[in-house]
Design a protein around this motif. Structure first.
Motif, mmCIF file in Angstrom:
data_model
loop_
_atom_site.group_PDB
_atom_site.id
_atom_site.type_symbol
_atom_site.label_atom_id
_atom_site.label_comp_id
_atom_site.label_asym_id
_atom_site.label_seq_id
_atom_site.Cartn_x
_atom_site.Cartn_y
_atom_site.Cartn_z
ATOM 1 N N ARG A 1 0.850 -1.189 0.000
ATOM 2 C CA ARG A 1 0.000 0.000 0.000
ATOM 3 C C ARG A 1 0.887 1.241 0.000
ATOM 4 O O ARG A 1 1.535 1.553 1.003
ATOM 5 C CB ARG A 1 -0.904 -0.006 1.216
ATOM 6 C CG ARG A 1 -1.815 1.160 1.234
ATOM 7 C CD ARG A 1 -3.062 0.859 2.023
ATOM 8 N NE ARG A 1 -3.805 2.096 2.142
ATOM 9 C CZ ARG A 1 -4.938 2.313 1.507
ATOM 10 N NH1 ARG A 1 -5.451 1.391 0.760
ATOM 11 N NH2 ARG A 1 -5.556 3.462 1.664
ATOM 12 N N PRO A 2 0.928 1.949 -1.130
ATOM 13 C CA PRO A 2 1.775 3.143 -1.186
ATOM 14 C C PRO A 2 1.287 4.216 -0.210
ATOM 15 O O PRO A 2 0.088 4.425 -0.070
ATOM 16 C CB PRO A 2 1.633 3.634 -2.627
ATOM 17 C CG PRO A 2 0.761 2.679 -3.336
ATOM 18 C CD PRO A 2 0.207 1.705 -2.363
ATOM 19 N N ASP A 3 2.244 4.846 0.443
ATOM 20 C CA ASP A 3 1.873 5.950 1.318
ATOM 21 C C ASP A 3 1.970 7.257 0.525
ATOM 22 O O ASP A 3 2.252 7.255 -0.671
ATOM 23 C CB ASP A 3 2.730 5.979 2.590
ATOM 24 C CG ASP A 3 4.210 6.188 2.326
ATOM 25 O OD1 ASP A 3 4.582 6.691 1.239
ATOM 26 O OD2 ASP A 3 5.012 5.863 3.220
ATOM 27 N N ARG A 4 1.742 8.361 1.187
ATOM 28 C CA ARG A 4 1.723 9.642 0.467
ATOM 29 C C ARG A 4 3.074 9.973 -0.152
ATOM 30 O O ARG A 4 3.142 10.614 -1.190
ATOM 31 C CB ARG A 4 1.233 10.761 1.369
ATOM 32 C CG ARG A 4 2.170 11.090 2.502
ATOM 33 C CD ARG A 4 1.662 12.271 3.294
ATOM 34 N NE ARG A 4 2.652 12.591 4.292
ATOM 35 C CZ ARG A 4 2.394 12.750 5.562
ATOM 36 N NH1 ARG A 4 1.173 12.648 5.995
ATOM 37 N NH2 ARG A 4 3.360 13.030 6.405
ATOM 38 N N PHE A 5 4.163 9.514 0.466
ATOM 39 C CA PHE A 5 5.477 9.804 -0.091
ATOM 40 C C PHE A 5 5.748 8.976 -1.347
ATOM 41 O O PHE A 5 6.405 9.435 -2.274
ATOM 42 C CB PHE A 5 6.560 9.582 0.969
ATOM 43 C CG PHE A 5 6.382 10.494 2.152
ATOM 44 C CD1 PHE A 5 6.629 11.851 2.032
ATOM 45 C CD2 PHE A 5 5.923 10.003 3.360
ATOM 46 C CE1 PHE A 5 6.448 12.707 3.116
ATOM 47 C CE2 PHE A 5 5.733 10.841 4.449
ATOM 48 C CZ PHE A 5 5.990 12.200 4.324
ATOM 49 N N ASP A 6 5.230 7.748 -1.385
ATOM 50 C CA ASP A 6 5.317 6.949 -2.609
ATOM 51 C C ASP A 6 4.545 7.631 -3.730
ATOM 52 O O ASP A 6 5.021 7.701 -4.874
ATOM 53 C CB ASP A 6 4.741 5.543 -2.374
ATOM 54 C CG ASP A 6 5.506 4.766 -1.331
ATOM 55 O OD1 ASP A 6 6.750 4.843 -1.311
ATOM 56 O OD2 ASP A 6 4.853 4.068 -0.522
ATOM 57 N N ILE A 7 3.358 8.121 -3.419
ATOM 58 C CA ILE A 7 2.528 8.799 -4.424
ATOM 59 C C ILE A 7 3.205 10.081 -4.894
ATOM 60 O O ILE A 7 3.279 10.345 -6.101
ATOM 61 C CB ILE A 7 1.118 9.106 -3.857
ATOM 62 C CG1 ILE A 7 0.420 7.824 -3.406
ATOM 63 C CG2 ILE A 7 0.283 9.884 -4.861
ATOM 64 C CD1 ILE A 7 0.156 6.819 -4.490
ATOM 65 N N ILE A 8 3.710 10.863 -3.967
ATOM 66 C CA ILE A 8 4.400 12.106 -4.334
ATOM 67 C C ILE A 8 5.619 11.788 -5.196
ATOM 68 O O ILE A 8 5.852 12.438 -6.217
ATOM 69 C CB ILE A 8 4.802 12.916 -3.084
ATOM 70 C CG1 ILE A 8 3.552 13.459 -2.385
ATOM 71 C CG2 ILE A 8 5.765 14.049 -3.443
ATOM 72 C CD1 ILE A 8 3.802 14.019 -0.993
#
Length: 109
Positions: A84-91
């Motif tokens: 599950r990607p976190d916000r830093f993965d998405i950014i």
């Protein structure tokens, strides 16, 4: 429309490389059958071949593909491995996507 062909080729290359690496990983780390590793190796070879279909230079092709690889790897892990990607993965993925767009499509003088 001229951007669809190169992006399609990058996605195809990504599916070959990430899929091939994933199958080899499963064969070696999850005790899957030999055919899994063989198919993974074939896909990795196909990745190298598909990348040559790009019309840009080697360096530019692989620079752009690096960003595509990051974005697709996050998506692959999310879909296939339950990562599950976190916000830093998405950014980070969005930053890579911006880099892809700049390198590949920014107007040149």
């Amino acid at each position: 429309m001229r951007f669809l062909t190169p992006l399609g080729l990058y996605v195809l290359a990504g599916l070959c490389e990430i899929g091939g690496g994933y199958l080899l990983w499963k064969w070696l780390k999850a005790d899957r059958p030999l055919w899994t590793g063989v198919l993974g190796a074939v896909l990795l070879v196909a990745y190298g071949w598909v990348a040559t279909w790009q019309t840009t230079s080697f360096g530019k092709t692989y620079a752009v593909y690096g960003g595509v690889f990051v974005v697709m790897s996050i998506a692959w892990g999310w879909y296939f491995d339950g990562f599950r990607p976190d916000r830093f993965d998405i950014i980070g993925g969005l930053v890579c996507g911006a880099g892809i767009a700049i390198i590949l499509f920014w107007p040149r003088a």
